[in-house]
Design a protein around this motif. Structure first.
Motif, PDB file in Angstrom:
ATOM      1  N   UNK A   1      31.833  26.016  27.002  1.00 13.75           N
ATOM      2  CA  UNK A   1      33.125  26.353  26.416  1.00 13.75           C
ATOM      3  C   UNK A   1      33.130  27.847  26.111  1.00 13.75           C
ATOM      4  N   UNK A   2      34.323  28.373  25.847  1.00 12.34           N
ATOM      5  CA  UNK A   2      34.420  29.815  25.649  1.00 12.34           C
ATOM      6  C   UNK A   2      34.386  30.231  24.179  1.00 12.34           C
ATOM      7  N   UNK A   3      34.714  29.326  23.264  1.00 14.28           N
ATOM      8  CA  UNK A   3      34.764  29.725  21.862  1.00 14.28           C
ATOM      9  C   UNK A   3      34.193  28.634  20.951  1.00 14.28           C
ATOM     10  N   UNK A   4      33.333  29.062  20.020  1.00 12.79           N
ATOM     11  CA  UNK A   4      32.725  28.165  19.036  1.00 12.79           C
ATOM     12  C   UNK A   4      32.770  28.861  17.689  1.00 12.79           C
ATOM     13  N   UNK A   5      33.237  28.154  16.671  1.00 13.38           N
ATOM     14  CA  UNK A   5      33.264  28.677  15.302  1.00 13.38           C
ATOM     15  C   UNK A   5      32.313  27.847  14.444  1.00 13.38           C
ATOM     16  N   UNK A   6      31.423  28.528  13.748  1.00  9.22           N
ATOM     17  CA  UNK A   6      30.501  27.859  12.836  1.00  9.22           C
ATOM     18  C   UNK A   6      30.980  28.163  11.422  1.00  9.22           C
ATOM     19  N   UNK A   7      31.382  27.117  10.696  1.00  9.26           N
ATOM     20  CA  UNK A   7      31.872  27.292   9.324  1.00  9.26           C
ATOM     21  C   UNK A   7      30.747  26.958   8.355  1.00  9.26           C
TER      22      UNK A   7
ATOM     23  N   UNK B   1      28.958  23.670   7.288  1.00 10.27           N
ATOM     24  CA  UNK B   1      29.951  22.640   6.963  1.00 10.27           C
ATOM     25  C   UNK B   1      30.505  21.987   8.226  1.00 10.27           C
ATOM     26  N   UNK B   2      30.903  22.797   9.187  1.00 11.97           N
ATOM     27  CA  UNK B   2      31.502  22.260  10.409  1.00 11.97           C
ATOM     28  C   UNK B   2      31.271  23.226  11.563  1.00 11.97           C
ATOM     29  N   UNK B   3      31.242  22.666  12.748  1.00 16.40           N
ATOM     30  CA  UNK B   3      31.167  23.458  13.977  1.00 16.40           C
ATOM     31  C   UNK B   3      32.408  23.116  14.790  1.00 16.40           C
ATOM     32  N   UNK B   4      33.291  24.110  14.953  1.00 16.61           N
ATOM     33  CA  UNK B   4      34.524  23.913  15.707  1.00 16.61           C
ATOM     34  C   UNK B   4      34.326  24.380  17.134  1.00 16.61           C
ATOM     35  N   UNK B   5      34.682  23.525  18.079  1.00 13.33           N
ATOM     36  CA  UNK B   5      34.633  23.869  19.492  1.00 13.33           C
ATOM     37  C   UNK B   5      36.069  23.976  19.969  1.00 13.33           C
ATOM     38  N   UNK B   6      36.414  25.136  20.497  1.00 15.17           N
ATOM     39  CA  UNK B   6      37.765  25.353  21.016  1.00 15.17           C
ATOM     40  C   UNK B   6      37.653  25.362  22.536  1.00 15.17           C
ATOM     41  N   UNK B   7      38.261  24.343  23.150  1.00 13.95           N
ATOM     42  CA  UNK B   7      38.188  24.212  24.604  1.00 13.95           C
ATOM     43  C   UNK B   7      39.134  25.207  25.263  1.00 13.95           C
ATOM     44  N   UNK B   8      39.016  25.333  26.577  1.00 11.57           N
ATOM     45  CA  UNK B   8      39.838  26.280  27.326  1.00 11.57           C
ATOM     46  C   UNK B   8      41.326  25.916  27.287  1.00 11.57           C
ATOM     47  N   UNK B   9      41.634  24.627  27.152  1.00  4.82           N
ATOM     48  CA  UNK B   9      43.030  24.211  27.101  1.00  4.82           C
ATOM     49  C   UNK B   9      43.624  24.317  25.694  1.00  4.82           C
ATOM     50  N   UNK B  10      42.863  24.799  24.717  1.00  5.61           N
ATOM     51  CA  UNK B  10      43.360  24.997  23.359  1.00  5.61           C
ATOM     52  C   UNK B  10      43.033  23.870  22.411  1.00  5.61           C
ATOM     53  N   UNK B  11      42.454  22.793  22.899  1.00  5.54           N
ATOM     54  CA  UNK B  11      42.098  21.658  22.055  1.00  5.54           C
ATOM     55  C   UNK B  11      40.922  22.033  21.152  1.00  5.54           C
TER      56      UNK B  11
END
Length: 174
Positions: free
Chosen positions: A110-116, A135-145
């Motif tokens: 994936x192109x974007x990962x946010x670690x909170x 707390x959370x690891x957010x994965x943002x897929x290429x389609x915006x999900x």
């Protein structure tokens, strides 16, 4: 009974009296044999090899093992000795937040990962502690999900990171 192998196996040669017909081929490496007849009755044989070079650069996705090894090497080279004693917790290695993000990007493609991180400070000493709880690891897929639960959605990759590569997904270094 003994079978004889053909001597032309694997050879790609275009034989023609016409130079344009010999040059037309679909392979990347062409062996062209051109026979030209001279006025004196003799023949000239010209053998040429055309190699098709790929002009477009191929983008290679990083291998997760290389990303993990780079993260481990940076920990060993950049961190102080007091911190090195604390980065191994229950057979898992705590990596910096940027390295953790790159490792997750490499394994999930994936192109974007946010670690909170957990920002709750229990006392004054917790501000100087470089190890923080995730707390959370957010994965943002290429389609915006956006995927918030890494363990449930990407269970195979999560288990591979924890069990095979021993990356800690509960804590990270700030």
């Amino acid at each position: 009974m003994i079978k004889k192998r053909g001597t032309t196996n694997g050879v790609q040669a275009n034989v023609s009296l016409e130079p344009s017909a010999a040059a037309s081929s679909t392979s990347n490496i062409n062996n062209n044999i051109i026979i030209n007849k001279r006025d004196d009755g003799k023949e000239d044989i010209v053998i040429t090899r055309d190699i098709g070079v790929q002009t477009e650069p191929v983008e290679v996705e990083p291998d997760v093992r290389n990303v993990i090894l780079e993260a481990y090497a940076q920990i060993l080279l950049n961190q102080d000795k007091a911190l090195l004693a604390n980065i191994i917790s229950k057979k898992c290695i705590i990596v910096p937040i940027e390295s953790l993000s790159n490792i997750i990007k490499a394994i999930l493609h994936v192109s974007e990962v946010e670690v909170q991180l957990n920002e709750d400070v229990g006392c004054c000493a917790a501000k100087s502690n470089p190890i923080r709880k995730i707390d959370a690891i957010k994965i943002i897929k290429d389609n915006g999900e956006v995927v918030i639960d890494l363990k449930q959605v990407y269970n195979k990759e999560y288990n591979e990171l924890v069990n095979n590569y021993h990356v800690c997904l509960k804590y990270c270094i700030v």
